[in-house]
Design a protein around this motif. Structure first.
Motif, PDB file in Angstrom:
ATOM      1  N   ALA A 157       0.828  -1.214   0.000  1.00 52.72           N
ATOM      2  CA  ALA A 157       0.000   0.000   0.000  1.00 52.72           C
ATOM      3  C   ALA A 157       0.858   1.259   0.000  1.00 52.72           C
ATOM      4  O   ALA A 157       0.525   2.252  -0.658  1.00 52.72           O
ATOM      5  CB  ALA A 157      -0.934   0.000   1.210  1.00 52.72           C
ATOM      6  N   GLY A 158       1.982   1.226   0.722  1.00 52.48           N
ATOM      7  CA  GLY A 158       2.867   2.381   0.764  1.00 52.48           C
ATOM      8  C   GLY A 158       3.552   2.636  -0.567  1.00 52.48           C
ATOM      9  O   GLY A 158       3.674   3.781  -1.015  1.00 52.48           O
ATOM     10  N   VAL A 159       4.006   1.564  -1.206  1.00 48.59           N
ATOM     11  CA  VAL A 159       4.651   1.704  -2.519  1.00 48.59           C
ATOM     12  C   VAL A 159       3.641   2.209  -3.541  1.00 48.59           C
ATOM     13  O   VAL A 159       3.967   3.026  -4.420  1.00 48.59           O
ATOM     14  CB  VAL A 159       5.247   0.357  -2.975  1.00 48.59           C
ATOM     15  N   THR A 160       2.406   1.747  -3.436  1.00 47.94           N
ATOM     16  CA  THR A 160       1.356   2.214  -4.338  1.00 47.94           C
ATOM     17  C   THR A 160       1.090   3.704  -4.124  1.00 47.94           C
ATOM     18  O   THR A 160       0.954   4.467  -5.087  1.00 47.94           O
ATOM     19  CB  THR A 160       0.060   1.412  -4.112  1.00 47.94           C
ATOM     20  N   LEU A 161       1.017   4.131  -2.863  1.00 49.81           N
ATOM     21  CA  LEU A 161       0.779   5.544  -2.558  1.00 49.81           C
ATOM     22  C   LEU A 161       1.906   6.429  -3.064  1.00 49.81           C
ATOM     23  O   LEU A 161       1.660   7.570  -3.493  1.00 49.81           O
ATOM     24  CB  LEU A 161       0.600   5.732  -1.050  1.00 49.81           C
ATOM     25  N   ALA A 162       3.138   5.926  -3.025  1.00 52.63           N
ATOM     26  CA  ALA A 162       4.280   6.715  -3.487  1.00 52.63           C
ATOM     27  C   ALA A 162       4.100   7.165  -4.934  1.00 52.63           C
ATOM     28  O   ALA A 162       4.618   8.215  -5.337  1.00 52.63           O
ATOM     29  CB  ALA A 162       5.567   5.912  -3.349  1.00 52.63           C
ATOM     30  N   ARG A 163       3.354   6.404  -5.686  1.00 49.90           N
ATOM     31  CA  ARG A 163       3.105   6.754  -7.089  1.00 49.90           C
ATOM     32  C   ARG A 163       2.250   8.012  -7.214  1.00 49.90           C
ATOM     33  O   ARG A 163       2.358   8.752  -8.192  1.00 49.90           O
ATOM     34  CB  ARG A 163       2.418   5.579  -7.783  1.00 49.90           C
ATOM     35  N   PHE A 164       1.378   8.264  -6.221  1.00 49.82           N
ATOM     36  CA  PHE A 164       0.394   9.334  -6.343  1.00 49.82           C
ATOM     37  C   PHE A 164       0.643  10.538  -5.429  1.00 49.82           C
ATOM     38  O   PHE A 164       0.183  11.634  -5.743  1.00 49.82           O
ATOM     39  CB  PHE A 164      -1.011   8.786  -6.027  1.00 49.82           C
ATOM     40  N   ILE A 204      -5.218   1.581  -8.769  1.00 49.46           N
ATOM     41  CA  ILE A 204      -4.692   1.244  -7.445  1.00 49.46           C
ATOM     42  C   ILE A 204      -4.494  -0.269  -7.342  1.00 49.46           C
ATOM     43  O   ILE A 204      -3.453  -0.753  -6.882  1.00 49.46           O
ATOM     44  CB  ILE A 204      -5.639   1.744  -6.331  1.00 49.46           C
ATOM     45  N   LEU A 205      -5.505  -1.024  -7.775  1.00 49.66           N
ATOM     46  CA  LEU A 205      -5.399  -2.484  -7.763  1.00 49.66           C
ATOM     47  C   LEU A 205      -4.245  -2.956  -8.636  1.00 49.66           C
ATOM     48  O   LEU A 205      -3.450  -3.814  -8.222  1.00 49.66           O
ATOM     49  CB  LEU A 205      -6.715  -3.094  -8.251  1.00 49.66           C
ATOM     50  N   ALA A 206      -4.137  -2.397  -9.842  1.00 45.25           N
ATOM     51  CA  ALA A 206      -3.085  -2.811 -10.772  1.00 45.25           C
ATOM     52  C   ALA A 206      -1.701  -2.531 -10.214  1.00 45.25           C
ATOM     53  O   ALA A 206      -0.791  -3.365 -10.313  1.00 45.25           O
ATOM     54  CB  ALA A 206      -3.262  -2.085 -12.105  1.00 45.25           C
ATOM     55  N   THR A 207      -1.525  -1.359  -9.605  1.00 42.85           N
ATOM     56  CA  THR A 207      -0.220  -1.003  -9.047  1.00 42.85           C
ATOM     57  C   THR A 207       0.136  -1.917  -7.889  1.00 42.85           C
ATOM     58  O   THR A 207       1.291  -2.357  -7.755  1.00 42.85           O
ATOM     59  CB  THR A 207      -0.218   0.459  -8.574  1.00 42.85           C
TER      60      THR A 207
END
Length: 290
Positions: free
Chosen positions: A30-37, A78-81
């Motif tokens: 979840a943290g790595v995904t958030l880093a994208r946005f 979000i799911l894909a990332t």
């Protein structure tokens, strides 16, 4: 023009994936995904302001269909990332990102079924080669050791990215705005919603991940910057051209990934990995040629 934006997007996405691969070694999915946005939102807002300074336009009419496509695209990305980060944890960077590139093949199929895109025999040959490439990339030491879990995860990741792209294009088409303002508005609304959802989730259930992300500001910023520039490229290209064509051309990302993986991340690619990545590129060329 759509070709230029697609090449730019593929180049920046390769770097974003590399940075995310590095961050995934210490941070939860979840943290790595958030880093994208997390820092991409302000960058997208600055980009939109710059466009309006260059070519002033009125506020768009956000209809119900627009918001439906935006919400769908936001959740699906979000799911894909998150699935792609899972791939990074299972295999090395180039292979994980390569599996995620099944997105182009899925987008071509869905585009043909639901958006009126027709594939010739040559195009279908490209789709077949792409499927073979995915199998090769999921093989540890030969076809006998094919990992079904990795294949399914990769296909799910690529399918989620494909749905994201198709809905992003549909959202852009809902806005009656000059190029490239419509794509910029879609980008800003999607990123803002994604950031709000992920930050709220982590504040409620996993504050430690937010703290860990805050302690890695440089890598987080690099991910957001490369992601925002890449998304500008993808969203703009998809507002000009059908998704299957954009995503198949975007397969040139595999060459960038191979270079980054070997020269910067110092990861060795196996023979099957190299062959799989090359086949994906050939598949993209065939689909474009068709």
């Amino acid at each position: 023009m759509w070709i230029f934006f697609t090449v730019m997007a593929a180049f920046m996405q390769a770097w974003r994936n590399a940075f995310q691969s590095q961050l995934s070694q210490d941070i939860k999915v979840a943290g790595v995904t958030l880093a994208r946005f997390i820092w991409a939102g302000p960058l997208a807002a600055c980009y939109l302001l710059g466009l309006n300074y260059w070519q002033p336009t009125a506020m768009p009419d956000f209809n119900q269909s627009f918001w439906g496509f935006v919400v769908g695209a936001s959740l699906m990305q979000i799911l894909a990332t998150g699935l792609m980060v899972k791939l990074f944890k299972m295999k090395n960077f180039a292979v994980g990102a390569g599996l995620a590139k099944s997105e182009a093949l899925v987008a071509a199929i869905l585009g043909m079924l639901f958006f009126g895109t027709q594939l010739s025999l040559l195009g279908w040959l490209g789709v077949l080669l792409g499927g073979i490439a995915i199998m090769l990339l999921s093989t540890q030491q030969g076809i006998q050791t094919l990992s079904l879990k990795t294949v399914l995860l990769g296909i799910a990741c690529g399918s989620a990215f494909a749905m994201t792209s198709l809905w992003v294009r549909e959202a852009s088409l809902q806005l009656d705005m000059p190029f490239p303002h419509g794509a910029a508005w879609v980008l800003l609304t999607v990123i803002s919603l994604q950031t709000l959802l992920l930050v709220s989730f982590l504040l409620l259930y996993d504050k430690s991940t937010l703290v860990a992300l805050w302690q890695r500001p440089k890598l987080t910023l690099l991910i957001s910057i490369s992601s925002c520039i890449g998304s500008i490229g993808w969203f703009t290209a998809m507002s000009l051209q059908a998704v299957p064509y954009v995503k198949t051309l975007g397969q040139i990302e595999v060459f960038f990934m191979m270079l980054i993986s070997s020269l910067w991340l110092k990861q060795k690619l196996k023979k099957n990995d190299m062959l799989g990545l090359v086949l994906i590129a050939i598949a993209a060329v065939l689909v474009m040629w068709s």
